[in-house]
Scaffold this motif. Structure first.
Motif, PDB file in Angstrom:
ATOM      1  N   THR A  30      20.662  34.335  18.292  1.00 30.50           N
ATOM      2  CA  THR A  30      19.305  34.638  18.727  1.00 30.50           C
ATOM      3  C   THR A  30      18.862  35.869  17.956  1.00 30.50           C
ATOM      4  O   THR A  30      19.573  36.879  17.947  1.00 30.50           O
ATOM      5  CB  THR A  30      19.265  34.932  20.237  1.00 30.50           C
ATOM      6  N   HIS A  31      17.721  35.782  17.287  1.00 31.60           N
ATOM      7  CA  HIS A  31      17.234  36.886  16.460  1.00 31.60           C
ATOM      8  C   HIS A  31      15.994  37.515  17.079  1.00 31.60           C
ATOM      9  O   HIS A  31      15.104  36.815  17.560  1.00 31.60           O
ATOM     10  CB  HIS A  31      16.888  36.390  15.047  1.00 31.60           C
ATOM     11  N   ASP A  32      15.953  38.846  17.062  1.00 33.29           N
ATOM     12  CA  ASP A  32      14.783  39.611  17.464  1.00 33.29           C
ATOM     13  C   ASP A  32      14.334  40.368  16.223  1.00 33.29           C
ATOM     14  O   ASP A  32      15.068  41.232  15.730  1.00 33.29           O
ATOM     15  CB  ASP A  32      15.111  40.596  18.581  1.00 33.29           C
ATOM     16  N   ILE A  33      13.146  40.034  15.721  1.00 38.64           N
ATOM     17  CA  ILE A  33      12.670  40.635  14.481  1.00 38.64           C
ATOM     18  C   ILE A  33      11.299  41.252  14.710  1.00 38.64           C
ATOM     19  O   ILE A  33      10.413  40.620  15.277  1.00 38.64           O
ATOM     20  CB  ILE A  33      12.601  39.583  13.349  1.00 38.64           C
ATOM     21  N   GLY A  34      11.149  42.482  14.276  1.00 41.17           N
ATOM     22  CA  GLY A  34       9.869  43.168  14.376  1.00 41.17           C
ATOM     23  C   GLY A  34       9.875  44.254  15.428  1.00 41.17           C
ATOM     24  O   GLY A  34      10.678  44.254  16.362  1.00 41.17           O
ATOM     25  N   ASP A  35       8.978  45.195  15.250  1.00 37.82           N
ATOM     26  CA  ASP A  35       8.889  46.338  16.153  1.00 37.82           C
ATOM     27  C   ASP A  35       8.603  45.944  17.594  1.00 37.82           C
ATOM     28  O   ASP A  35       9.029  46.612  18.525  1.00 37.82           O
ATOM     29  CB  ASP A  35       7.806  47.309  15.676  1.00 37.82           C
ATOM     30  N   GLU A  72      26.706  34.471  20.021  1.00 35.58           N
ATOM     31  CA  GLU A  72      27.595  34.013  21.074  1.00 35.58           C
ATOM     32  C   GLU A  72      28.512  32.959  20.483  1.00 35.58           C
ATOM     33  O   GLU A  72      28.046  32.000  19.869  1.00 35.58           O
ATOM     34  CB  GLU A  72      26.797  33.466  22.250  1.00 35.58           C
ATOM     35  N   PHE A  73      29.813  33.172  20.665  1.00 44.87           N
ATOM     36  CA  PHE A  73      30.820  32.305  20.062  1.00 44.87           C
ATOM     37  C   PHE A  73      31.489  31.466  21.136  1.00 44.87           C
ATOM     38  O   PHE A  73      31.830  31.976  22.207  1.00 44.87           O
ATOM     39  CB  PHE A  73      31.872  33.151  19.338  1.00 44.87           C
ATOM     40  N   GLY A  74      31.691  30.196  20.838  1.00 39.43           N
ATOM     41  CA  GLY A  74      32.347  29.305  21.781  1.00 39.43           C
ATOM     42  C   GLY A  74      33.853  29.478  21.768  1.00 39.43           C
ATOM     43  O   GLY A  74      34.427  30.078  20.864  1.00 39.43           O
ATOM     44  N   GLY A  75      34.503  28.941  22.780  1.00 39.47           N
ATOM     45  CA  GLY A  75      35.959  28.973  22.852  1.00 39.47           C
ATOM     46  C   GLY A  75      36.477  30.077  23.751  1.00 39.47           C
ATOM     47  O   GLY A  75      35.734  30.803  24.387  1.00 39.47           O
ATOM     48  N   VAL A  76      37.806  30.157  23.802  1.00 39.43           N
ATOM     49  CA  VAL A  76      38.494  31.174  24.596  1.00 39.43           C
ATOM     50  C   VAL A  76      39.191  32.111  23.641  1.00 39.43           C
ATOM     51  O   VAL A  76      39.888  31.651  22.736  1.00 39.43           O
ATOM     52  CB  VAL A  76      39.523  30.508  25.542  1.00 39.43           C
TER      53      VAL A  76
END
Length: 157
Positions: A30-35, A72-76
């Motif tokens: 998930t990307h958050d770009i900008g002021d 966010e990465f899947g798995g254990v």
């Protein structure tokens, strides 16, 4: 092995994704770009460009646009990495937050976790449990475990 230089959030996202793929992990980004979207933009004076400030994005140097990401990465174990605008990364491994991971160290940190270089230490006095991630060529990252999980119990030494 010298660590890679990751000058931007996008470079760090690409490097972390490559490590995850090498270990067979799924990645959600998930990307958050900008002021107006990032945490960094909230603290810079005059940060929000627009008609009020007379600033136009089309004429600005876009290398100065803040970019943050959540991976966010899947798995254990469950792993997530929050990349902030100013070379800061918060990596959470099975509920244990590592606040002080440099952006350039993120790929090596993730590789260490998934390669079995993470372990827990039980302390008798004062009683407690510490999660340690030994990154080759760097110092070992340590954080207090507040809630033990099956994975954390399994890697105890």
């Amino acid at each position: 092995m010298p660590r890679a230089v990751l000058p931007t959030t996008q470079a760090a996202v690409a490097a972390a994704t490559a490590v995850a793929e090498r270990h067979g992990r799924q990645v959600t980004a998930t990307h958050d770009i900008g002021d107006d979207q990032t945490f960094a933009g909230l603290h810079r004076p005059g940060a929000a460009p627009g008609p009020q400030s007379g600033t136009d994005w089309t004429h600005q140097d876009l290398t100065g646009v803040p970019h943050e990401a959540l991976l966010e990465f899947g798995g254990v174990p469950t792993v997530s990495a929050r990349l902030f605008d100013h070379d800061e990364v918060k990596v959470t491994v099975d509920g244990v937050a590592f606040e002080d991971v440099p952006r350039d160290s993120l790929p090596a940190f993730l590789d260490a976790v998934w390669s079995g270089l993470a372990h827990t230490r039980i302390h008798r006095f004062p009683p407690g449990l510490t999660l340690k991630v030994a990154v080759p060529g760097e110092s070992t990252y340590s954080e207090l475990v507040l809630r033990a999980t099956p994975w954390i119990n399994r890697i105890a030494r």
